[in-house]
Scaffold this active site. Structure first.
Site, mmCIF file in Angstrom:
data_model
loop_
_atom_site.group_PDB
_atom_site.id
_atom_site.type_symbol
_atom_site.label_atom_id
_atom_site.label_comp_id
_atom_site.label_asym_id
_atom_site.label_seq_id
_atom_site.Cartn_x
_atom_site.Cartn_y
_atom_site.Cartn_z
ATOM 1 N N ASN A 154 33.668 27.608 30.039
ATOM 2 C CA ASN A 154 32.309 28.009 29.684
ATOM 3 C C ASN A 154 31.828 28.913 30.814
ATOM 4 O O ASN A 154 31.940 28.554 31.979
ATOM 5 C CB ASN A 154 31.440 26.742 29.579
ATOM 6 C CG ASN A 154 30.031 27.050 29.122
ATOM 7 O OD1 ASN A 154 29.726 28.184 28.787
ATOM 8 N ND2 ASN A 154 29.201 26.031 29.093
ATOM 9 N N GLU B 9 13.763 34.599 15.085
ATOM 10 C CA GLU B 9 15.064 34.015 15.454
ATOM 11 C C GLU B 9 15.679 33.164 14.353
ATOM 12 O O GLU B 9 16.898 33.090 14.242
ATOM 13 C CB GLU B 9 15.024 33.276 16.797
ATOM 14 C CG GLU B 9 14.284 31.977 16.854
ATOM 15 C CD GLU B 9 14.328 31.321 18.239
ATOM 16 O OE1 GLU B 9 15.339 31.388 18.925
ATOM 17 O OE2 GLU B 9 13.306 30.708 18.609
ATOM 18 N N ARG C 126 25.537 25.041 21.014
ATOM 19 C CA ARG C 126 25.807 25.881 22.188
ATOM 20 C C ARG C 126 26.646 27.104 21.849
ATOM 21 O O ARG C 126 26.847 27.977 22.697
ATOM 22 C CB ARG C 126 26.541 25.064 23.256
ATOM 23 C CG ARG C 126 25.643 24.060 23.933
ATOM 24 C CD ARG C 126 26.337 23.547 25.159
ATOM 25 N NE ARG C 126 26.555 24.604 26.117
ATOM 26 C CZ ARG C 126 25.873 24.768 27.234
ATOM 27 N NH1 ARG C 126 24.929 23.947 27.531
ATOM 28 N NH2 ARG C 126 26.148 25.751 28.058
HETATM 29 C C1 AGP Z 1 13.645 29.677 21.891
HETATM 30 O O1 AGP Z 1 13.435 29.333 20.578
HETATM 31 C C2 AGP Z 1 14.871 30.281 22.260
HETATM 32 N N1 AGP Z 1 15.978 30.020 21.508
HETATM 33 C C3 AGP Z 1 15.017 30.843 23.648
HETATM 34 O O2 AGP Z 1 14.086 31.863 23.750
HETATM 35 C C4 AGP Z 1 14.852 29.882 24.854
HETATM 36 O O3 AGP Z 1 13.539 29.449 24.944
HETATM 37 C C5 AGP Z 1 15.274 30.623 26.131
HETATM 38 O O4 AGP Z 1 16.616 30.995 26.018
HETATM 39 C C6 AGP Z 1 15.060 29.826 27.383
HETATM 40 O O5 AGP Z 1 15.844 28.670 27.402
HETATM 41 P P1 AGP Z 1 15.581 27.524 28.445
HETATM 42 O O6 AGP Z 1 14.226 26.995 28.183
HETATM 43 O O7 AGP Z 1 16.654 26.529 28.181
HETATM 44 O O8 AGP Z 1 15.676 28.147 29.806
#
Ligand code: AGP
Length: 616
Positions: A100, A494, A27
């Site tokens: 957070n 990424e 996180r």
């Molecule tokens: C995917 O590999 C990412 N790290 C990111 O794009 C992710 O899918 C996006 O932040 C959405 O997250 P969520 O599905 O928890 O809403």
């Protein structure tokens, strides 16, 4: 972003806090810290860098308290540094907070406090909170058990933004106060001890009984009691939810990285997603009371999400339109929420989110509710904010996804949404029965087909050994393969930090082909037999200009191409075309993984990213 852990009980808190933080590093991982309360003193240990640093600090060994709060940070306000790390204390060191979220009006609050004589040592938004609690505590003339809680409430009422807080105070040394607004926080109930975390996996090995908090519910914990208060500080009762995830599911189980484990888990996660929703003849979504009248009344469906979850939306759009004959739009949540979308009660809005906590997706959901649209959440995390905010929720049941790069959640999202599209089409009678049967049959075959891909990954590793040296990579595809190109490109950039772009193959000639030069690596995805010839033509245009090519084809499209044209070929099993994104992404997830490993990078914790984007 940021992870929070807390413990209140009879054991030494610091080992439990450290173990929880290690589980939560996905996180945020630019700094970490913790605090325990010992008699009349609050002791804080914090530092820049990974959680691991805390294990080696002498001060950590000296933390003896059995009440503690802890935090792993993804910096928003103030650079990653020891001083900006959490916990933050007030000037008198009698209130200590981990946070957070983001406090949008912190500058104003800071100026107010500075005028009253408070001073600040960090650049964070959080530091105003313990000081403001101190301010209200001192103003309160009623010296009873709820005095700290009243001060906390007054502070929360003044904050603009999102937050989850764990608060220690020397005035109530046997207690801890926690509260949340638009940022996740759960309480794990134990025997003579209680646990707090921003995410269930952090404390899953201690308990399966969780209290899921609503916005502005205040909790006062001691080791033996948990008391809940509403936003007016009236006492309320809450019930626990039992979480059935296996604690082991949040461990690496011998894999080098969570991402590899989660890629390899996809045959299982897809089986879990399908679960009992599909028997021989019918799709079952008994939790949705969507009648034929309601579905026929719909003018449109909106799918709103971010990142990989948004790509899952793109992958399902054509399936919904083809099977259900309902116009379907897919939008990026951060754009959607600010553009006054045309939605009303004739719109079904679907929000896809692995974490169920993504701030933009949550805001888009709230907007749709205001416009009287029916809202449906598709998420992996039981009791998450998006799950609770939506009118309806269906869970992907993919198990905990820890790696920042989403893999198994993506394939489970498309699987579940395909089941939903089939279910709608069956109610509406808008699709050919044979076609629906074929899709259902193929859904049940997906896991075995993915197992076959995962049996031998040597050819993918060979390509990775070439690809890792690249500076730019292009992914091309048409139709469903364009969606896969988009997701594959995101995965590569990424975790490998290689610049990559995805294009609809037909768009190439409209500008991008100017970038193609000798030696550039282009990955063509061609699993749709009706479009393969068109994409091959586009690939030939780039081969002429000296590109190195990898193509991903199905067993059928392999027979339609001249294999000698391409440098590398990856073959995936045939499936129904609407399910192709689920199968085709598997070798491309692995390719990104191997490239990242070849570059010696931290696959699970790529730079600048965090798993759950709970701030805008
Ligand atoms: C995917 O590999 C990412 N790290 C990111 O794009 C992710 O899918 C996006 O932040 C959405 O997250 P969520 O599905 O928890 O809403």
């Amino acid at each position: 972003m940021c992870g929070i852990v807390g413990y209140i009980g009879f054991q030494k808190a610091s080992p439990i806090l450290l173990a929880g933080l290690s589980k939560l590093e996905y996180r945020g991982y630019d700094s970490a810290g913790m605090a325990t309360i010992e008699g009349a003193n609050i002791k804080i240990v914090k530092d820049k860098g990974r959680v691991e640093n805390l294990y080696h600090l002498d001060e950590t060994k000296k933390l003896e308290g059995s009440i503690g709060i802890a935090h792993t940070r993804w910096a928003t306000h103030g650079i990653p540094s020891k001083i900006n790390s959490h916990p933050h204390a007030d000037n008198s060191n009698s209130f200590c907070v981990v946070h957070n979220g983001i406090i949008e009006n912190y500058l104003e609050l800071r100026a107010f406090l500075e005028e009253k004589g408070y001073h600040f040592v960090s650049d964070t938004d959080t530091e105003v909170v313990p000081n403001l609690i101190h301010y209200y505590y001192e103003k309160d003339l009623q010296d009873d058990d709820l005095r700290v809680l009243r001060a906390v409430k007054q502070v929360c009422n003044q904050l603009i933004g999102s937050f989850s807080f764990e608060i220690l105070s020397t005035h109530i040394p046997d207690h801890m106060i926690v509260v949340r607004k638009d940022s996740p926080l759960v309480i794990g109930k134990g025997e003579g001890e209680n646990y707090i975390a921003s995410d269930i996996p952090a404390i899953l090995s201690y308990t399966k009984d969780f209290y899921l908090l609503e916005n502005f519910e205040y909790v006062v914990l001691s080791k033996d009691h948990i008391e809940f208060y509403d936003q007016d500080l009236n006492k309320i009762q809450k019930h626990t939810t039992t979480i059935t995830w296996d604690a082991m599911a949040a461990d690496k189980l011998g894999f080098d990285d969570y991402m590899l484990k989660e890629i390899m888990e996809q045959p299982t996660s897809i089986r879990e997603t399908i679960g009992s929703r599909l028997d021989t003849n019918t799709c079952n979504f008994s939790e949705l009371d969507f009648s034929k009248d309601y579905l026929s009344s719909l003018h449109q469906i909106y799918i709103v999400a971010c990142g990989t979850a948004m790509h899952a939306g793109l992958a399902i759009k054509n399936t919904i339109e083809n099977l259900c004959k309902i116009h379907t739009e897919v939008d990026i949540a951060s754009e959607f929420r600010y553009r006054n979308p045309l939605i009303d009660d004739k719109t079904l809005c679907i929000f896809i989110s692995q974490s169920g906590e993504t701030a933009d997706t949550l805001a888009a959901l709230k907007l749709c509710k205001k416009c009287h649209a029916r809202t449906l959440a598709v998420t992996n995390v039981i009791g998450s904010s998006i799950a609770r905010e939506a009118d309806y929720v269906i869970y992907t049941h993919a198990g905990p996804e820890i790696a920042v790069a989403s893999t198994k959640a993506y394939t489970s999202q498309i699987t579940l949404m395909t089941l939903l599209a089939v279910y709608f089409a069956e109610i509406l009678g808008t699709a050919d029965a044979q076609e629906l049967e074929a899709i259902k049959k193929e859904l049940l075959n997906l896991s075995t087909k993915i197992e076959n891909i995962l049996k031998d990954t040597s050819s993918i590793l060979t390509i990775a050994k070439d690809l890792f040296k690249e500076k730019d990579v292009f992914y091309l595809g048409r139709g469903v393969d364009y969606t896969t190109a988009q997701e594959a490109s995101l995965k590569l950039k990424e975790i490998s930090y290689i610049h990559s772009e995805s294009y609809a193959a037909g768009e190439l000639k409209h500008g991008t082909i100017a970038l193609i030069e000798k030696g550039i690596h282009v990955i063509g995805i061609m699993t749709d037999p009706s479009l393969v010839k068109k994409t091959v033509s586009n690939m030939e245009e780039i081969i002429t200009r000296g590109a190195i090519t990898t193509v991903v084809v199905s067993e059928t499209t392999l027979k339609q191409i001249n294999t000698s044209l391409f440098d590398h070929i990856l073959v995936v099993p045939d499936t129904a075309i609407c399910l192709s994104p689920i199968i085709t992404i598997i070798p491309l997830q692995l390719l990104s993984y191997y490239v990242s490993k070849e570059k010696g990078l931290d696959v699970d914790k790529p730079r600048n990213l965090a798993k759950s984007v709970t701030v805008e």
